[in-house]
Design a protein around this motif. Structure first.
Motif, PDB file in Angstrom:
ATOM      1  N   TYR A 153       0.841  -1.210   0.000  1.00  0.00           N
ATOM      2  CA  TYR A 153       0.000   0.000   0.000  1.00  0.00           C
ATOM      3  C   TYR A 153       0.876   1.260   0.000  1.00  0.00           C
ATOM      4  O   TYR A 153       0.682   2.171  -0.804  1.00  0.00           O
ATOM      5  CB  TYR A 153      -0.897  -0.078   1.231  1.00  0.00           C
ATOM      6  CG  TYR A 153      -1.610   1.183   1.654  1.00  0.00           C
ATOM      7  CD1 TYR A 153      -2.779   1.597   1.016  1.00  0.00           C
ATOM      8  CD2 TYR A 153      -1.150   1.932   2.738  1.00  0.00           C
ATOM      9  CE1 TYR A 153      -3.454   2.734   1.432  1.00  0.00           C
ATOM     10  CE2 TYR A 153      -1.822   3.069   3.165  1.00  0.00           C
ATOM     11  CZ  TYR A 153      -2.970   3.467   2.506  1.00  0.00           C
ATOM     12  OH  TYR A 153      -3.633   4.586   2.929  1.00  0.00           O
TER      13      TYR A 153
ATOM     14  N   CYS B  33     -19.620   3.597  -4.504  1.00  0.00           N
ATOM     15  CA  CYS B  33     -18.972   4.014  -3.268  1.00  0.00           C
ATOM     16  C   CYS B  33     -19.888   4.787  -2.331  1.00  0.00           C
ATOM     17  O   CYS B  33     -19.770   4.683  -1.115  1.00  0.00           O
ATOM     18  CB  CYS B  33     -17.740   4.865  -3.581  1.00  0.00           C
ATOM     19  SG  CYS B  33     -16.831   4.318  -5.048  1.00  0.00           S
TER      20      CYS B  33
ATOM     21  N   CYS C 134     -21.758   3.765   1.120  1.00  0.00           N
ATOM     22  CA  CYS C 134     -21.043   3.829   2.398  1.00  0.00           C
ATOM     23  C   CYS C 134     -20.431   5.215   2.617  1.00  0.00           C
ATOM     24  O   CYS C 134     -20.575   5.806   3.674  1.00  0.00           O
ATOM     25  CB  CYS C 134     -19.927   2.790   2.449  1.00  0.00           C
ATOM     26  SG  CYS C 134     -20.549   1.108   2.337  1.00  0.00           S
ATOM     27  N   HIS C 135     -19.705   5.701   1.595  1.00  0.00           N
ATOM     28  CA  HIS C 135     -18.939   6.936   1.787  1.00  0.00           C
ATOM     29  C   HIS C 135     -19.808   8.195   1.743  1.00  0.00           C
ATOM     30  O   HIS C 135     -19.358   9.261   2.146  1.00  0.00           O
ATOM     31  CB  HIS C 135     -17.819   7.036   0.735  1.00  0.00           C
ATOM     32  CG  HIS C 135     -16.698   6.087   1.014  1.00  0.00           C
ATOM     33  ND1 HIS C 135     -15.639   6.410   1.839  1.00  0.00           N
ATOM     34  CD2 HIS C 135     -16.474   4.808   0.620  1.00  0.00           C
ATOM     35  CE1 HIS C 135     -14.803   5.372   1.919  1.00  0.00           C
ATOM     36  NE2 HIS C 135     -15.296   4.388   1.181  1.00  0.00           N
TER      37      HIS C 135
ATOM     38  N   SER D 187      -7.008   8.295   8.059  1.00  0.00           N
ATOM     39  CA  SER D 187      -6.943   6.926   7.540  1.00  0.00           C
ATOM     40  C   SER D 187      -6.545   5.978   8.657  1.00  0.00           C
ATOM     41  O   SER D 187      -5.707   6.326   9.497  1.00  0.00           O
ATOM     42  CB  SER D 187      -5.915   6.852   6.414  1.00  0.00           C
ATOM     43  OG  SER D 187      -5.564   5.500   6.175  1.00  0.00           O
ATOM     44  N   SER D 188      -7.147   4.778   8.673  1.00  0.00           N
ATOM     45  CA  SER D 188      -6.770   3.786   9.696  1.00  0.00           C
ATOM     46  C   SER D 188      -5.326   3.325   9.475  1.00  0.00           C
ATOM     47  O   SER D 188      -4.723   2.710  10.335  1.00  0.00           O
ATOM     48  CB  SER D 188      -7.717   2.586   9.635  1.00  0.00           C
ATOM     49  OG  SER D 188      -7.547   1.900   8.414  1.00  0.00           O
TER      50      SER D 188
ATOM     51  N   ASN E 292     -10.149  -3.624   5.525  1.00  0.00           N
ATOM     52  CA  ASN E 292     -11.048  -3.942   6.651  1.00  0.00           C
ATOM     53  C   ASN E 292     -12.502  -4.135   6.202  1.00  0.00           C
ATOM     54  O   ASN E 292     -12.762  -5.036   5.413  1.00  0.00           O
ATOM     55  CB  ASN E 292     -10.927  -2.867   7.734  1.00  0.00           C
ATOM     56  CG  ASN E 292      -9.497  -2.794   8.280  1.00  0.00           C
ATOM     57  OD1 ASN E 292      -8.804  -3.795   8.339  1.00  0.00           O
ATOM     58  ND2 ASN E 292      -9.053  -1.610   8.662  1.00  0.00           N
TER      59      ASN E 292
ATOM     60  N   MET F 282     -14.240  -2.578   4.157  1.00  0.00           N
ATOM     61  CA  MET F 282     -14.490  -2.293   2.739  1.00  0.00           C
ATOM     62  C   MET F 282     -13.927  -3.417   1.874  1.00  0.00           C
ATOM     63  O   MET F 282     -12.756  -3.759   1.993  1.00  0.00           O
ATOM     64  CB  MET F 282     -13.851  -0.956   2.347  1.00  0.00           C
ATOM     65  CG  MET F 282     -13.983  -0.669   0.869  1.00  0.00           C
ATOM     66  SD  MET F 282     -13.192   0.898   0.443  1.00  0.00           S
ATOM     67  CE  MET F 282     -12.840   0.582  -1.275  1.00  0.00           C
TER      68      MET F 282
ATOM     69  N   TYR G  62     -13.068  -3.810  -4.986  1.00  0.00           N
ATOM     70  CA  TYR G  62     -13.934  -3.459  -6.115  1.00  0.00           C
ATOM     71  C   TYR G  62     -13.266  -3.796  -7.451  1.00  0.00           C
ATOM     72  O   TYR G  62     -13.669  -3.295  -8.494  1.00  0.00           O
ATOM     73  CB  TYR G  62     -14.357  -1.979  -6.029  1.00  0.00           C
ATOM     74  CG  TYR G  62     -15.451  -1.841  -5.004  1.00  0.00           C
ATOM     75  CD1 TYR G  62     -16.782  -1.901  -5.380  1.00  0.00           C
ATOM     76  CD2 TYR G  62     -15.142  -1.790  -3.656  1.00  0.00           C
ATOM     77  CE1 TYR G  62     -17.795  -1.883  -4.431  1.00  0.00           C
ATOM     78  CE2 TYR G  62     -16.140  -1.767  -2.700  1.00  0.00           C
ATOM     79  CZ  TYR G  62     -17.457  -1.811  -3.099  1.00  0.00           C
ATOM     80  OH  TYR G  62     -18.455  -1.817  -2.160  1.00  0.00           O
TER      81      TYR G  62
HETATM   82  C1  HEC Z   1     -19.472  -1.358   2.052  1.00  0.00           C
HETATM   83  C2  HEC Z   1     -19.120  -0.002   2.355  1.00  0.00           C
HETATM   84  C3  HEC Z   1     -18.068   0.647   1.465  1.00  0.00           C
HETATM   85  C4  HEC Z   1     -18.097   0.828   0.109  1.00  0.00           C
HETATM   86  C5  HEC Z   1     -19.213   0.439  -0.845  1.00  0.00           C
HETATM   87  C6  HEC Z   1     -16.871   1.493  -0.235  1.00  0.00           C
HETATM   88  N1  HEC Z   1     -16.116   1.706   0.875  1.00  0.00           N
HETATM   89 FE1  HEC Z   1     -14.346   2.672   0.941  1.00  0.00          FE
HETATM   90  N2  HEC Z   1     -14.244   2.348   2.945  1.00  0.00           N
HETATM   91  C7  HEC Z   1     -15.237   1.765   3.719  1.00  0.00           C
HETATM   92  C8  HEC Z   1     -14.800   1.710   5.095  1.00  0.00           C
HETATM   93  C9  HEC Z   1     -15.609   1.147   6.261  1.00  0.00           C
HETATM   94  C10 HEC Z   1     -13.511   2.283   5.127  1.00  0.00           C
HETATM   95  C11 HEC Z   1     -12.593   2.424   6.343  1.00  0.00           C
HETATM   96  C12 HEC Z   1     -11.819   1.128   6.440  1.00  0.00           C
HETATM   97  C13 HEC Z   1     -10.738   1.171   7.496  1.00  0.00           C
HETATM   98  O1  HEC Z   1      -9.776   1.933   7.291  1.00  0.00           O
HETATM   99  O2  HEC Z   1     -10.857   0.445   8.465  1.00  0.00           O
HETATM  100  C14 HEC Z   1     -13.207   2.685   3.770  1.00  0.00           C
HETATM  101  C15 HEC Z   1     -12.029   3.317   3.391  1.00  0.00           C
HETATM  102  C16 HEC Z   1     -11.774   3.820   2.155  1.00  0.00           C
HETATM  103  C17 HEC Z   1     -10.598   4.586   1.797  1.00  0.00           C
HETATM  104  C18 HEC Z   1      -9.461   4.965   2.735  1.00  0.00           C
HETATM  105  C19 HEC Z   1      -8.371   3.926   2.639  1.00  0.00           C
HETATM  106  C20 HEC Z   1      -7.201   4.255   3.509  1.00  0.00           C
HETATM  107  O3  HEC Z   1      -6.093   4.151   3.006  1.00  0.00           O
HETATM  108  O4  HEC Z   1      -7.394   4.579   4.686  1.00  0.00           O
HETATM  109  C21 HEC Z   1     -10.718   4.904   0.481  1.00  0.00           C
HETATM  110  C22 HEC Z   1      -9.748   5.708  -0.363  1.00  0.00           C
HETATM  111  C23 HEC Z   1     -11.950   4.319   0.002  1.00  0.00           C
HETATM  112  N3  HEC Z   1     -12.566   3.671   1.031  1.00  0.00           N
HETATM  113  C24 HEC Z   1     -12.425   4.442  -1.286  1.00  0.00           C
HETATM  114  C25 HEC Z   1     -13.567   3.810  -1.740  1.00  0.00           C
HETATM  115  C26 HEC Z   1     -14.016   3.865  -3.113  1.00  0.00           C
HETATM  116  C27 HEC Z   1     -13.329   4.631  -4.206  1.00  0.00           C
HETATM  117  C28 HEC Z   1     -15.151   3.111  -3.194  1.00  0.00           C
HETATM  118  C29 HEC Z   1     -15.982   2.816  -4.402  1.00  0.00           C
HETATM  119  C30 HEC Z   1     -15.299   2.136  -5.480  1.00  0.00           C
HETATM  120  C31 HEC Z   1     -15.433   2.626  -1.852  1.00  0.00           C
HETATM  121  N4  HEC Z   1     -14.444   3.049  -1.029  1.00  0.00           N
HETATM  122  C32 HEC Z   1     -16.530   1.834  -1.540  1.00  0.00           C
HETATM  123  C33 HEC Z   1     -16.436   1.272   3.266  1.00  0.00           C
HETATM  124  C34 HEC Z   1     -16.826   1.218   1.948  1.00  0.00           C
END
Ligand code: HEC
Length: 194
Positions: free
Chosen positions: A85, A114, A117-118, A144-145, A167, A169, A172
């Motif tokens: 990463y 996305c 959730c986001h 960020s975690s 985690n 997430m 995709y």
């Molecule tokens: C099912 C719910 C969900 C979906 C849908 C989702 N995410 Fe996330 N995403 C999360 C969660 C929860 C975290 C935090 C995870 C952690 O750091 O523990 C996260 C974290 C992230 C991060 C931060 C990563 C980091 O380095 O800390 C990014 C960037 C991100 N998502 C991008 C996306 C993108 C782009 C999409 C769509 C393609 C997406 N996510 C779809 C739940 C989701």
């Protein structure tokens, strides 16, 4: 006259029975019968599971030579680890033209894949979060975690995250091809500034 007819009828009956026996007496019960255009069934190309004397191991299905890349396949040689990463975060950069059209595509893809959730503005307040799913951190204000502010996440870190997940997430990679991931990333960069 009547006797002649009887013999005729008998003759025809016998011929019919014999013909039926000949036609239906195929030994192979799995036979498809009379094949129209038989080279459609017995084609000259090798089947993948067929024996093949052209290769040393005698198999048709061969592994591609080491180090080759299938046509149209985009490599991403960074493992799903913290090191992978961080390394991707430094080395992987978008090559997508930063056009309005790509941005517009990225917005649509983000809203489909996305935002549940986001959240539509990337604040971690999507619909499923409202129903109790763990909230992702805000792209612009969260942490960020894996360390650092979300607003500072680089191309490569976001690409790594979309490809492998993190985690709660999921990955995709099967929903978004590489080009689509870059479009989404373009839009995430916009959300990081909100
Ligand atoms: C099912 C719910 C969900 C979906 C849908 C989702 N995410 Fe996330 N995403 C999360 C969660 C929860 C975290 C935090 C995870 C952690 O750091 O523990 C996260 C974290 C992230 C991060 C931060 C990563 C980091 O380095 O800390 C990014 C960037 C991100 N998502 C991008 C996306 C993108 C782009 C999409 C769509 C393609 C997406 N996510 C779809 C739940 C989701």
């Amino acid at each position: 006259m009547l006797a002649m007819n009887k013999i005729k009828i008998l003759g025809i009956t016998v011929i019919t029975i014999v013909a039926t026996i000949i036609v239906t007496s195929c030994k192979d019960k799995r036979s498809t019968g009379w094949e129209y255009a038989p080279n459609m069934y017995e084609h000259i190309a090798y089947d993948p599971d067929q024996k093949n004397d052209n290769f040393k191991d005698g198999k048709t299905a061969q592994l591609p030579p080491a180090g080759t890349t299938p046509l149209g396949f985009v490599r991403f040689d960074y493992p799903n680890t913290k090191d992978g990463y961080e390394k991707a975060g430094l080395e992987v950069k978008t090559t997508l033209p930063q056009t309005q059209a790509n941005y517009a595509d990225g917005k649509i893809l983000f809203e489909h894949f996305c935002s549940p959730c986001h959240g539509v503005n990337g604040q971690g307040d999507g619909l499923v979060v409202a129903h109790g799913y763990p909230a992702p951190p805000s792209y612009s204000k969260g942490q960020s975690s894996r360390g650092g502010a979300m607003k500072d996440l680089t191309d490569g870190k976001i690409y790594h995250t979309i490809t492998y997940g993190v985690n709660a997430m999921g990955s995709y990679a099967s929903q978004l091809e590489p080009k689509e991931r870059w479009k989404v990333i373009m839009y995430v960069h916009h959300l990081q500034t909100l």
